[in-house]
Design a protein around this motif. Structure first.
Motif, PDB file in Angstrom:
ATOM      1  N   LEU A 106      40.559  55.404  44.417  1.00 51.18           N
ATOM      2  CA  LEU A 106      39.874  54.132  44.660  1.00 51.18           C
ATOM      3  C   LEU A 106      39.429  53.509  43.347  1.00 51.18           C
ATOM      4  CD1 LEU A 106      37.640  55.057  47.748  1.00 51.18           C
ATOM      5  CD2 LEU A 106      39.884  53.970  47.747  1.00 51.18           C
ATOM      6  N   THR A 107      38.939  54.362  42.438  1.00 52.61           N
ATOM      7  CA  THR A 107      38.494  53.866  41.130  1.00 52.61           C
ATOM      8  C   THR A 107      39.656  53.315  40.316  1.00 52.61           C
ATOM      9  OG1 THR A 107      36.677  55.471  41.123  1.00 52.61           O
ATOM     10  CG2 THR A 107      37.303  54.532  39.009  1.00 52.61           C
ATOM     11  N   GLY A 139      41.455  50.139  42.723  1.00 58.38           N
ATOM     12  CA  GLY A 139      40.685  49.074  43.336  1.00 58.38           C
ATOM     13  C   GLY A 139      40.422  47.920  42.393  1.00 58.38           C
ATOM     14  N   GLN A 142      37.737  45.416  40.516  1.00 63.60           N
ATOM     15  CA  GLN A 142      36.346  45.391  40.078  1.00 63.60           C
ATOM     16  C   GLN A 142      35.629  44.195  40.687  1.00 63.60           C
ATOM     17  OE1 GLN A 142      35.297  44.508  35.885  1.00 63.60           O
ATOM     18  NE2 GLN A 142      34.307  46.524  35.894  1.00 63.60           N
ATOM     19  N   ALA A 163      31.196  60.860  44.715  1.00 62.16           N
ATOM     20  CA  ALA A 163      31.147  59.646  43.898  1.00 62.16           C
ATOM     21  C   ALA A 163      30.128  59.868  42.777  1.00 62.16           C
ATOM     22  CB  ALA A 163      30.758  58.447  44.755  1.00 62.16           C
ATOM     23  N   ASP A 193      28.737  51.626  37.540  1.00 65.28           N
ATOM     24  CA  ASP A 193      30.036  51.167  38.031  1.00 65.28           C
ATOM     25  C   ASP A 193      30.683  52.244  38.910  1.00 65.28           C
ATOM     26  OD1 ASP A 193      29.576  48.960  36.520  1.00 65.28           O
ATOM     27  OD2 ASP A 193      31.049  49.441  34.955  1.00 65.28           O
ATOM     28  N   GLU A 194      31.362  51.795  39.980  1.00 61.88           N
ATOM     29  CA  GLU A 194      32.044  52.690  40.927  1.00 61.88           C
ATOM     30  C   GLU A 194      31.096  53.627  41.673  1.00 61.88           C
ATOM     31  OE1 GLU A 194      33.757  52.429  37.619  1.00 61.88           O
ATOM     32  OE2 GLU A 194      34.586  50.725  38.705  1.00 61.88           O
ATOM     33  N   PHE A 248      31.996  51.556  47.053  1.00 60.72           N
ATOM     34  CA  PHE A 248      33.264  50.861  47.292  1.00 60.72           C
ATOM     35  C   PHE A 248      33.212  50.172  48.650  1.00 60.72           C
ATOM     36  CE2 PHE A 248      34.048  54.656  44.787  1.00 60.72           C
ATOM     37  CZ  PHE A 248      34.826  54.205  43.725  1.00 60.72           C
ATOM     38  N   VAL A 274      40.140  47.034  48.039  1.00 54.60           N
ATOM     39  CA  VAL A 274      39.116  47.997  47.567  1.00 54.60           C
ATOM     40  C   VAL A 274      38.293  47.283  46.506  1.00 54.60           C
ATOM     41  CG1 VAL A 274      38.685  50.204  46.446  1.00 54.60           C
ATOM     42  CG2 VAL A 274      40.616  49.966  48.029  1.00 54.60           C
ATOM     43  N   ARG A 275      37.001  47.062  46.790  1.00 53.59           N
ATOM     44  CA  ARG A 275      36.135  46.316  45.880  1.00 53.59           C
ATOM     45  C   ARG A 275      35.137  47.286  45.242  1.00 53.59           C
ATOM     46  NH1 ARG A 275      39.243  41.914  46.016  1.00 53.59           N
ATOM     47  NH2 ARG A 275      37.595  40.894  44.790  1.00 53.59           N
ATOM     48  N   ARG A 276      35.332  47.561  43.950  1.00 52.45           N
ATOM     49  CA  ARG A 276      34.517  48.535  43.233  1.00 52.45           C
ATOM     50  C   ARG A 276      33.193  47.918  42.793  1.00 52.45           C
ATOM     51  NH1 ARG A 276      38.809  48.577  39.037  1.00 52.45           N
ATOM     52  NH2 ARG A 276      37.046  49.130  37.679  1.00 52.45           N
ATOM     53  N   ASN A 330      30.198  46.908  40.629  1.00 58.35           N
ATOM     54  CA  ASN A 330      30.168  46.616  39.199  1.00 58.35           C
ATOM     55  C   ASN A 330      28.736  46.280  38.802  1.00 58.35           C
ATOM     56  OD1 ASN A 330      30.842  45.972  36.563  1.00 58.35           O
ATOM     57  ND2 ASN A 330      31.555  43.910  37.063  1.00 58.35           N
TER      58      ASN A 330
END
Length: 522
Positions: A368-369, A372, A374, A461, A467-468, A471, A516-518, A520
């Motif tokens: 995912l990281t 995906g 950012q 996670a 960051d990350e 998700f 997939v929206r990480r 931020n």
């Protein structure tokens, strides 16, 4: 000079007699250790004085508002003090005789005021005290201090009601004692001796050194309660400091280690990311899984009469997912397999399964990281989470044509959600009855809801809100293929040991980056 204190101890009834409304017995033993309200105590010979026998009341259960009668006679012998009480014809007196004769309340308890005492190795020796009262109680402290006669008779009721004079209470120095602890008429004997069964210690407020010092000062100033509590504390300390000749230190063979069958395993085996997205069976062969994907879609446009239709050729490609093996190995002796208790083999497999779950879930988090998109930068606050969800869920829909439904968060974001409050300080996600609830995030569940998205708390996670650390996911934009977990055991020919390998295959990756929206962080 020692501060006087009040001390209570008790003894059992040995026999009963239902003839003359009399209760008599040995009330104080000399030289015998008893468990009193101040701990272990021994009364020295002739240590207790009875100033005015006719004024010594018999009470019921040490209750001053329930007097039964006054002392009639007493005698001091080599082994203790014997006394006789003639019961009144009142209801309380009659009840006491019935309870004593039937063995329901079958002990004598004596209250004394200690004038002086000595500290011995395992007990306190009282050398001077004054008798204050005698009570009928349930359980005695001294085994050999007991009632030897309980007698009741209607013919003597009138005599019993007459006041007891000083002359009746005087000790007679005759060879034959007024109250004989062993000689009982046949018609008076009712039941055998009953020994003490338990002892209740006083409820002392002394729990710390400061409290001990406080009550020591109060005892010196004449507070009898404090004096009793200090004596009890000293008795308990003496018990703790006294070394036993026989102990587990000198006899370790009699203290075997007891093992329980439950094995504590702190390795977290949850797979929240895989549970949130879902997995499919991996193909039977090959080390690559290729998923077809349309990269350029056809078009449809408004077309004039007789005009040429819109024509855009579809372009497709494959998203290749690499199959990877995740495996662990344990080597152990055949003796450990066959003779362990609890079962080493079962505990080993459980632990390896947890480790496998952790490794495969971490692989999905890494995918995912890596694949995906950012998200727009936001702060690690409640307002930042609201902005993150409100901005990225429309973006995920625009990129995939499907709705985002999952919010996968690390433990730090979980804590952030639970601690989020509105401007009035009311919890947003963890309130029992929330007002304008933003969702649900509680300490008792790894599942919840964040602004309409299903929350999955994932310990694999990142553990801080960076960051990350979360998700937002459209499940169909991610592909996870995995095999069943397999197990292989073989023998090592040289040593006879056994090797067990636990392993499985996993292929995962992001098919549509915009799904997939990480998170931020600003």
């Amino acid at each position: 000079m020692e501060t006087p204190m009040l001390l209570q101890f008790s003894s059992p009834i040995e026999s009963s007699d239902s003839e003359r409304r009399i209760i008599a017995g040995k009330i104080v033993p000399f030289g015998e250790v008893g468990n009193t309200s101040a701990g272990a105590v021994v009364f020295a010979k002739d240590s207790i004085s009875i100033e005015t026998p006719g004024k010594i009341k018999m009470l019921f259960q040490h209750k001053n508002d329930k007097p039964i009668r006054r002392m009639q006679k007493f005698q001091v012998t080599e082994d203790g003090i014997y006394a006789q009480f003639k019961m009144s014809s009142s209801q309380q007196g009659s009840d006491a005789l019935i309870l004593a004769s039937e063995g329901l309340v079958d002990g004598l308890s004596v209250g004394v005021e200690v004038i002086s005492s000595k500290r011995k190795k395992n007990h306190i020796e009282v050398t001077a005290a004054v008798l204050k009262e005698v009570s009928l109680v349930e359980s005695p402290a001294f085994t050999n201090a007991n009632v030897t006669k309980v007698a009741a008779s209607e013919s003597e009721a009138e005599e019993t009601n007459q006041p007891i004079t000083e002359s009746e209470a005087i000790v007679e120095n005759t060879p034959e004692p007024t109250v004989t602890p062993v000689e009982v008429a046949p018609v008076e004997a009712a039941r055998p001796t009953i020994s003490a069964s338990f002892y209740t210690e006083p409820r002392s407020p002394i729990k710390t050194k400061a409290q001990y010092l406080e009550h020591s000062i109060k005892a010196k100033l004449g507070n009898t309660d404090s004096a009793e509590w200090v004596m009890h504390a000293d008795a308990q300390a003496a018990k703790a400091l006294t070394a036993a000749d026989d102990s587990f230190t000198t006899n370790p063979a009699f203290s075997p280690v007891q093992y329980v069958s439950t094995v504590v395993d702190t390795l977290i085996g949850a797979r929240p990311a895989i549970d949130a997205i879902g997995s499919r069976a991996i193909p039977a062969a090959g080390m690559t899984v290729s998923v077809p994907k349309i990269t350029t879609s056809g078009t449809v446009a408004e077309t004039a009469e007789g005009g040429a239709p819109s024509e855009t050729g579809i372009v497709s490609s494959y998203v290749n997912l690499t199959v990877k093996k995740y495996a662990g190995l344990q080597r152990y002796s055949v003796e450990l397999l066959e003779r362990s208790d609890p079962s080493f083999f079962q505990a080993m497999l459980d632990n390896m399964q947890r480790a496998y779950n952790k490794a495969t879930d971490a692989a999905v988090i890494a995918a995912l990281t890596a694949g995906g998109t950012q998200a727009t930068a936001v702060a690690a606050t409640s307002a930042g989470i609201i902005s993150y969800v409100s901005t990225e869920t429309p973006a995920a829909y625009a990129a995939t044509g499907e709705l985002a439904t999952r919010y996968i968060a690390g433990t730090s974001q979980w804590g952030l959600l639970m601690g989020a409050t509105d401007t009035t300080g009311r919890p947003i996600y963890s309130a029992a009855q929330p007002y304008n609830a933003g969702g649900s995030a509680t300490p008792s569940s790894l599942r919840g809801n964040v602004l309409g998205l299903d929350l999955y708390v994932d310990p694999n996670a990142v553990a801080t809100t960076i960051d990350e650390s979360a998700f937002i996911v459209v499940p169909s934009s991610v592909a996870i293929y995995e095999s069943p977990v397999l197990r292989l055991s073989t023998n090592v020919p040289v040593s006879g040991e056994i090797e067990t390998s636990l392993y499985g295959y996993l292929a995962c990756g992001v098919l549509v980056a915009g799904g997939v929206r990480r998170f931020n962080l600003t």
